[in-house]
Design an enzyme around this catalytic site. Structure first.
Site, PDB file in Angstrom:
ATOM      1  N   ASP A 184       0.855  -1.185   0.000  1.00 50.91           N
ATOM      2  CA  ASP A 184       0.000   0.000   0.000  1.00 50.91           C
ATOM      3  C   ASP A 184       0.889   1.231   0.000  1.00 50.91           C
ATOM      4  O   ASP A 184       1.969   1.251   0.568  1.00 50.91           O
ATOM      5  CB  ASP A 184      -0.893   0.009   1.249  1.00 50.91           C
ATOM      6  CG  ASP A 184      -1.782   1.242   1.284  1.00 50.91           C
ATOM      7  OD1 ASP A 184      -2.434   1.509   0.265  1.00 50.91           O
ATOM      8  OD2 ASP A 184      -1.804   1.928   2.313  1.00 50.91           O
ATOM      9  N   GLU A 268      -1.931  -1.573  -5.776  1.00 52.08           N
ATOM     10  CA  GLU A 268      -3.047  -0.800  -6.290  1.00 52.08           C
ATOM     11  C   GLU A 268      -2.602  -0.086  -7.548  1.00 52.08           C
ATOM     12  O   GLU A 268      -1.494   0.429  -7.623  1.00 52.08           O
ATOM     13  CB  GLU A 268      -3.459   0.255  -5.251  1.00 52.08           C
ATOM     14  CG  GLU A 268      -4.667  -0.135  -4.461  1.00 52.08           C
ATOM     15  CD  GLU A 268      -5.015   0.913  -3.448  1.00 52.08           C
ATOM     16  OE1 GLU A 268      -6.181   1.290  -3.364  1.00 52.08           O
ATOM     17  OE2 GLU A 268      -4.113   1.361  -2.720  1.00 52.08           O
ATOM     18  N   CYS A 321     -12.451  -3.282   6.640  1.00 60.67           N
ATOM     19  CA  CYS A 321     -11.822  -4.003   7.748  1.00 60.67           C
ATOM     20  C   CYS A 321     -11.310  -5.341   7.210  1.00 60.67           C
ATOM     21  O   CYS A 321     -12.080  -6.122   6.645  1.00 60.67           O
ATOM     22  CB  CYS A 321     -12.816  -4.231   8.878  1.00 60.67           C
ATOM     23  SG  CYS A 321     -12.271  -5.461  10.085  1.00 60.67           S
ATOM     24  N   CYS A 324     -13.240  -8.550   9.199  1.00 57.29           N
ATOM     25  CA  CYS A 324     -14.618  -8.982   8.959  1.00 57.29           C
ATOM     26  C   CYS A 324     -15.191  -8.495   7.639  1.00 57.29           C
ATOM     27  O   CYS A 324     -16.273  -8.913   7.230  1.00 57.29           O
ATOM     28  CB  CYS A 324     -15.519  -8.525  10.107  1.00 57.29           C
ATOM     29  SG  CYS A 324     -15.776  -6.744  10.124  1.00 57.29           S
ATOM     30  N   CYS A 340     -12.601  -1.277  14.170  1.00 56.54           N
ATOM     31  CA  CYS A 340     -13.724  -1.642  13.322  1.00 56.54           C
ATOM     32  C   CYS A 340     -15.009  -1.596  14.150  1.00 56.54           C
ATOM     33  O   CYS A 340     -15.088  -2.206  15.210  1.00 56.54           O
ATOM     34  CB  CYS A 340     -13.512  -3.035  12.764  1.00 56.54           C
ATOM     35  SG  CYS A 340     -14.939  -3.657  11.880  1.00 56.54           S
ATOM     36  N   CYS A 343     -16.512  -5.549  14.235  1.00 55.48           N
ATOM     37  CA  CYS A 343     -15.885  -6.643  14.983  1.00 55.48           C
ATOM     38  C   CYS A 343     -14.909  -6.146  16.051  1.00 55.48           C
ATOM     39  O   CYS A 343     -14.394  -6.922  16.831  1.00 55.48           O
ATOM     40  CB  CYS A 343     -15.182  -7.612  14.034  1.00 55.48           C
ATOM     41  SG  CYS A 343     -13.706  -6.927  13.269  1.00 55.48           S
ATOM     42  N   ASP A 350      -2.489   1.814   7.376  1.00 52.61           N
ATOM     43  CA  ASP A 350      -1.755   1.393   6.183  1.00 52.61           C
ATOM     44  C   ASP A 350      -1.564  -0.120   6.114  1.00 52.61           C
ATOM     45  O   ASP A 350      -1.657  -0.723   5.048  1.00 52.61           O
ATOM     46  CB  ASP A 350      -0.397   2.098   6.132  1.00 52.61           C
ATOM     47  CG  ASP A 350      -0.542   3.607   5.934  1.00 52.61           C
ATOM     48  OD1 ASP A 350      -1.607   4.024   5.453  1.00 52.61           O
ATOM     49  OD2 ASP A 350       0.400   4.341   6.270  1.00 52.61           O
TER      50      ASP A 350
HETATM   51 ZN   LIG Z   1     -14.154  -5.713  11.368  1.00 52.28          ZN
END
Ligand SMILES: [Zn+2]
Length: 395
Positions: A184, A268, A321, A324, A340, A343, A350
């Protein structure tokens, strides 16, 4: 066999320098003339002028008294620059690049010589219309028995001469490994790997940037057209070259390492143009190092039998995330860490993004290009296999 470019500095004799400067000047003139004609034909008559037409124009130009000096330099670079202009147009029409620009004297220039325009004898390079070998500083040896097929001579704005030799070489694939990595583009560091590692710019980078700023300020205070302005501009070009060299060297070391260590690399496919507008990111990736990084990864993966997977740039790598799959609404650049809401996993921005990129990349490489990573609606993941292409590349 793969085409590999070997670059060297050289220090031309006064006669060579004069011939090369004239060659660059003629190349620039031919390029700019052809560009002007093609532009005018398009805007005034909506007519496309192609390479073949510009090539016959060049033949006509050489016959006129006014442009007789074009005959005093090798004809190959003049022909080649028309091909380069054609490539620039193709890139423009395909949406990969902006409209071609006129070449300026102060930006230096380059001239490409194909096989008929130079001799390679006893490990020395002789350019057409020059009797002495080019005084190349052979910082590393060419592979045994290699004969360059094309060479290009370049003059940097800082006044530095270099030559790049294109050689066909055999490259052995690296032994397979099970490692895979997602990369990233970091906000605070240059890159973040899915392994959690953060990679920064080379040491002394900031100092070099302040040096550049000082040089630029000094240039802006000099009177236009004065000799002092010329000197100040050269100074800026030299500092700039230092930065470019350091960055390039750093990127090469980095990409070689990543390709050696990993079988699969996911990145990316970012639009650097848009990214550089963001000032916080600008220092880390300015001058399109991201594009250069991906370019290097691309051909090095190709050389060494690795795969590079490019993820669609709209993949929400930072907002998702990795645990999850929940996607948050917003993720401003100033947020470095987050929890998150679904979860409760604590994320480093990053590292989480790099992990997502790897996961999406692997999904794409297994299921084909149409797969959509789970729970994301606006996502198009696109993969491109870089293998099986012969390409011109810098090592
Ligand atoms: Zn999560």
């Amino acid at each position: 066999m793969t085409l590999k470019a070997f670059s060297y500095r050289f220090y031309p004799t006064p006669e060579q320098e004069s011939l090369l400067r004239r060659t660059l000047g003629c190349t620039r003139l031919v390029y700019n003339r052809a560009l002007a004609i093609r532009t005018e034909a398009w805007y005034k008559e909506q007519k496309r002028v192609g390479y073949a037409e510009t090539s016959s124009m060049l033949t006509e130009w050489k016959k006129t008294e006014e442009l007789d000096f074009l005959n005093k330099v090798s004809c190959v670079p003049l022909q080649q620059c028309l091909r380069h202009l054609q490539t620039a147009y193709t890139n423009f029409f395909d949406g990969r690049a902006k409209y071609p620009n006129f070449k300026k004297k102060r930006n230096g220039g380059s001239a490409e010589f194909t096989k008929s325009a130079f001799k390679f004898k006893d490990g020395q390079v002789y350019l057409a219309k020059s009797t002495q070998a080019l005084p190349i500083r052979w910082s590393r040896t060419l592979p045994d028995g290699a004969t360059p097929s094309t060479l290009s001579v370049k003059l940097a704005p800082s006044g530095r001469w270099s030559v790049s030799l294109l050689v066909d070489v055999e490259i052995e694939a690296l032994p397979r490994t099970d490692n895979q990595v997602g990369i990233d583009l970091g906000v605070t560091s240059l890159l973040t790997l899915s392994t959690g590692e953060k990679i920064g710019n080379p040491k002394g980078f900031k100092a070099k940037y302040s040096k550049l700023r000082r040089a630029q300020k000094s240039l802006s205070r000099k009177q236009k057209g004065s000799n002092n302005r010329y000197k100040a501009r050269l100074k800026v070009a030299k500092v700039y070259q230092e930065i470019t060299d350091a960055r390039k060297d750093n990127l090469h070391k980095l990409t070689t390492r990543l390709v050696r260590e990993n079988q699969t690399i996911a990145v990316e496919d970012l639009a650097v143009k848009n990214m550089v507008k963001n000032r916080k990111l600008a220092l880390a990736i300015s001058d399109a190092s991201w594009g250069e990084l991906v370019r290097q990864l691309d051909y090095k993966c190709d050389w060494y039998g690795r795969s590079l997977i490019k993820i669609d740039r709209w993949f929400p790598s930072s907002k998702r995330c990795g645990n999850c799959g929940h996607i948050v609404e917003k993720m401003p650049l100033n947020i470095r860490e987050w929890d998150c809401p679904q979860c409760g996993t604590h994320h480093d921005r990053d590292i989480n993004a790099a992990k997502n990129i790897l996961a999406a990349g692997l999904a794409v490489s297994v299921c084909g290009a149409t797969v959509r990573p789970e729970q994301s609606k606006s996502v198009k993941a696109g993969a491109k296999s870089p293998r099986g292409r012969k390409q011109k590349a810098k090592s």
